[in-house]
Design a protein around this motif. Structure first.
Motif, PDB file in Angstrom:
ATOM      1  N   ARG A 138      -2.756   5.682  -1.398  1.00 11.49           N
ATOM      2  CA  ARG A 138      -3.637   5.359  -1.330  1.00 11.49           C
ATOM      3  C   ARG A 138      -3.780   4.821   0.414  1.00 11.49           C
ATOM      4  NH1 ARG A 138      -3.627  -1.880  -2.241  1.00 11.49           N
ATOM      5  NH2 ARG A 138      -5.497  -2.185  -1.009  1.00 11.49           N
TER       6      ARG A 138
ATOM      7  N   THR B 183       0.510  -1.215   0.512  1.00  6.68           N
ATOM      8  CA  THR B 183      -0.076  -0.148   0.145  1.00  6.68           C
ATOM      9  C   THR B 183       0.900   1.237   0.036  1.00  6.68           C
ATOM     10  OG1 THR B 183      -2.001  -1.306   1.186  1.00  6.68           O
ATOM     11  CG2 THR B 183      -1.661   0.858   1.007  1.00  6.68           C
ATOM     12  N   GLY B 184       1.424   2.050  -0.942  1.00  6.79           N
ATOM     13  CA  GLY B 184       1.355   3.456  -1.124  1.00  6.79           C
ATOM     14  C   GLY B 184       0.814   4.359  -0.370  1.00  6.79           C
ATOM     15  N   ASP B 185       1.724   5.358  -0.157  1.00  8.56           N
ATOM     16  CA  ASP B 185       1.020   6.563   0.715  1.00  8.56           C
ATOM     17  C   ASP B 185       0.183   6.937  -0.019  1.00  8.56           C
ATOM     18  OD1 ASP B 185       3.119   6.384   2.415  1.00  8.56           O
ATOM     19  OD2 ASP B 185       4.519   8.210   2.100  1.00  8.56           O
TER      20      ASP B 185
END
Length: 505
Positions: free
Chosen positions: A404, A400-402
Motif C-alpha cells: 500500500r 500501512t504495509g509495503d
C-alpha cells in the motif's frame, strides 16, 4: 460546606463574584494591563523587573492599584484599595484573605492575574510566589501561571472530547483550557487550599468543574475519561513532602511512573493522557531504558519527549530557589546549605547523573503491542497540533504495509528544506551530509543518502512511490526491488515526522 472549606481563602462565592465584578470594571484584563503599563514596562515585568511597572502605576487609579497589589506585590493605602474594590469592600477582601494588612497599608495575600490563551481571556487565582513574597512559600503553596503549566497547556491536543480530567489541578490553569473543548471537566488535588483556589478560578470565569480531593487516581477510581492532563508535583528526591506543589511524597520519580502506569485504567478506548514528568538518569544508562519501561507497563501507545536534562546541582538550586529556600533575601543560608547537601547526597547515593524533564503522551488504543517512541528534542516547542499529527502519522505508517505504501502518492510538506554540507576536493565539492528539515516541527528532521534525496525530490504528489522508485532504479541501472528495500524505511520515518504527506485519492 465543610469547616475545612470555610477555613480556606475565597470560600464565600458571593465575594468571589464581587471581586470579579470589580476587576472587570477596572479593566484588569489581558488588554487593559499592558495598555496601562506600556510595552516596555510590560516586557520588563515579564522578565521579573518591576521598576518600570511601579513607575507606570503611580496615578492611583483603580487599575493601577490592582496591578500594584496583585501583579507587583506592593503595599497600597487602604483608601486606594477600597476605591479599587468598591463592590467587594475592604472588610470582605480582608476577611476572605484576598488582602492582608501591612502596617497602615494593605497588600495582596493572593495572586490574581489575567491570562489570555486560545482566543479567550481568563482570571487565575493562586498564591504569591517567593519572588514577590520573600522567604519560603507555604507548605500548601498553590502555584500559579508558570513555564511548566504553559508548556503543558500548549501541548495538549484540543480535539472535542466528552470528559476530561485535570489530575493535580493546583490553581486550575489546565482545567480552564479543558473547559473550552470538553463536555465536562473533573479536577482533583490532594491539597485543600488548591481546591479552594481552583474553585475561585472556575467561578471567576463562569465555569463549573467537578472538584474532588485525593491523591493520584484515587478520587476518580471508578471513572474513565476521554482526556487526562496532569502537571503533577514531579520534582524528584528522597520522598519527603516539604511543599505539596512540587513534592509528591513518593521517592525518586515515582509519581511519574504511577501516573503513566495507572492512566490506561482511567482512559476510554481511544482516550489520551498528557503529562509533564521528571525522571532519574542513573549511572551510565540511557534515560530511554528507565522511561521506556514505564511506557511498556502502561499498555498504551506512547510518545515521550525529553526536552532537557539537568545536572543534579543545578536541579537542586533551581527548586530551592523556586520555593524560596535558597537563603537569599535574608533567608537562612545555613539551612539552605543543609537542604542542598542532603538532596545532593541522596542523588549521589542513587548514582543519579542527571534529571530528565519532558512531556509524555499516552493513547489507549486497546493494542496488545503498544507503539512507543522515545525522543530527545531540545529547543523546540511541542504543540497540541504537532502531538495530534505525530500520533496520526505514526498510526498510519504502522497500519500501512509495503504494498500500500508503494501504491501511495506523496508530496513534501510545505516549508520542508534540504540542508547539505560538502567538503572540497580535487574534483570539486563532495556532499557528505544531507538532511531534510521541517522548521518548527519537533523532531521533524531526516538524514538522507543520495538515493533517498533523489526520491524525495520527486515526491510532488503526481505519481505513486513505486513509479518513482522504478524511474530512479532505471536511471541508475539498479534493481527496483533492492532500491525499494533501501529507501522505504526512510519514507516511513519521513511520513511519521510530517516531512512527507500522503496524497488522498
Amino acid at each position: 460546606m465543610s469547616n475545612s472549606d470555610v477555613d480556606q481563602p475565597l470560600s464565600d462565592p458571593d465575594v468571589v463574584d464581587r471581586i470579579g465584578a470589580d476587576l472587570r470594571a477596572a479593566g484588569f484584563d489581558a488588554g487593559g494591563v499592558p495598555d496601562l503599563l506600556g510595552a516596555a514596562a510590560h516586557r520588563a515585568l515579564g522578565r521579573g523587573e518591576p521598576a518600570a511597572a511601579l513607575r507606570a502605576t503611580r496615578d492611583g487609579s483603580p487599575l493601577a492599584t490592582l496591578v500594584r497589589l496583585f501583579l507587583l506585590g506592593a503595599s497600597v493605602d487602604e483608601r486606594a484599595a477600597a476605591r479599587a474594590l468598591p463592590t467587594t469592600g475592604l472588610p470582605a477582601a480582608l476577611a476572605q484573605r484576598v488582602l492582608e494588612r501591612d502596617g497602615d497599608e494593605v497588600r495582596a495575600a493572593l495572586d490574581v492575574r489575567p491570562h489570555a490563551a486560545d482566543d479567550a481571556e481568563y482570571l487565575l487565582v493562586s498564591d504569591l510566589d517567593s519572588d514577590v513574597r520573600p522567604g519560603p512559600v507555604r507548605p500548601d503553596h498553590v502555584l500559579g501561571l508558570g513555564s511548566a503549566s504553559i508548556t503543558l497547556a500548549r501541548a495538549v491536543v484540543r480535539d472535542r472530547v466528552g470528559t476530561a480530567l485535570d489530575l493535580g489541578t493546583g490553581c486550575g490553569i489546565q482545567a480552564l483550557h479543558l473547559a473550552g473543548h470538553a463536555g465536562s471537566v473533573t479536577a482533583t488535588d490532594v491539597n485543600p487550599r488548591a481546591l479552594a483556589l481552583a474553585a475561585a478560578t472556575a467561578r471567576l470565569n463562569g465555569q463549573h468543574w467537578d472538584l474532588r480531593a485525593g491523591s493520584l487516581f484515587e478520587p476518580v477510581d471508578d471513572r474513565r475519561f476521554d482526556l487526562i492532563v496532569s502537571n503533577p508535583p514531579f520534582v524528584v528526591g528522597d520522598g519527603r513532602a516539604r511543599f505539596t506543589y512540587r513534592d509528591s511524597g513518593l521517592p525518586g520519580d515515582g509519581v511519574g511512573k504511577a501516573i503513566v502506569t495507572g492512566a490506561r485504567a482511567h482512559l476510554t478506548e481511544g482516550g489520551t493522557a498528557q503529562l509533564l514528568a521528571n525522571w532519574l538518569v542513573v549511572g551510565e544508562t540511557d534515560w530511554r531504558d528507565r522511561v521506556g519501561g514505564w511506557m511498556a507497563a502502561s499498555g498504551c501507545d506512547a510518545w515521550v519527549v525529553q526536552r532537557e536534562m539537568a545536572d543534579p546541582a543545578e536541579y537542586v538550586g533551581l527548586w530551592l530557589a523556586d520555593a524560596g529556600e535558597d537563603g537569599r533575601s535574608g533567608g537562612d543560608r545555613a539551612a539552605a546549605g543543609s537542604l542542598a547537601a542532603d538532596w545532593l547526597d541522596w542523588f549521589a547515593a542513587h548514582r543519579v547523573r542527571g534529571i530528565g524533564m519532558g512531556l509524555i503522551t499516552l493513547r489507549h488504543n486497546g493494542s496488545a503491542d503498544p507503539s512507543i517512541t522515545l525522543d530527545e528534542i531540545t529547543g523546540e516547542e511541542i504543540t497540541g497540533p504537532e502531538v495530534a499529527a505525530f500520533l496520526a502519522n505514526r498510526a498510519w505508517v504502522e497500519a500501512t504495509g509495503d504494498a500500500r505504501l508503494l501504491a501511495t502518492r506523496f508530496e513534501l510538506a510545505p516549508q520542508v528544506l534540504l540542508e547539505q554540507r560538502a567538503l572540497p576536493g580535487h574534483d570539486g565539492w563532495t556532499t557528505v551530509f544531507r538532511m531534510v528539515v521541517r522548521p518548527g516541527g519537533p523532531g521533524a528532521t531526516l538524514q538522507l543518502d543520495e538515493w533517498s534525496q533523489a526520491l524525495l525530490a520527486g515526491c510532488t504528489g503526481a505519481v505513486p512511490l513505486q513509479v518513482l522508485i522504478e524511474l530512479l532504479a532505471s536511471a541508475h541501472g539498479v534493481p527496483a526491488g533492492a532500491l525499494a528495500a533501501a529507501v522505504v524505511p526512510s519514507v516511513r520515518v519521513a511520513v511519521m515526522r510530517g516531512l512527507l504527506l500522503p496524497v488522498a485519492g
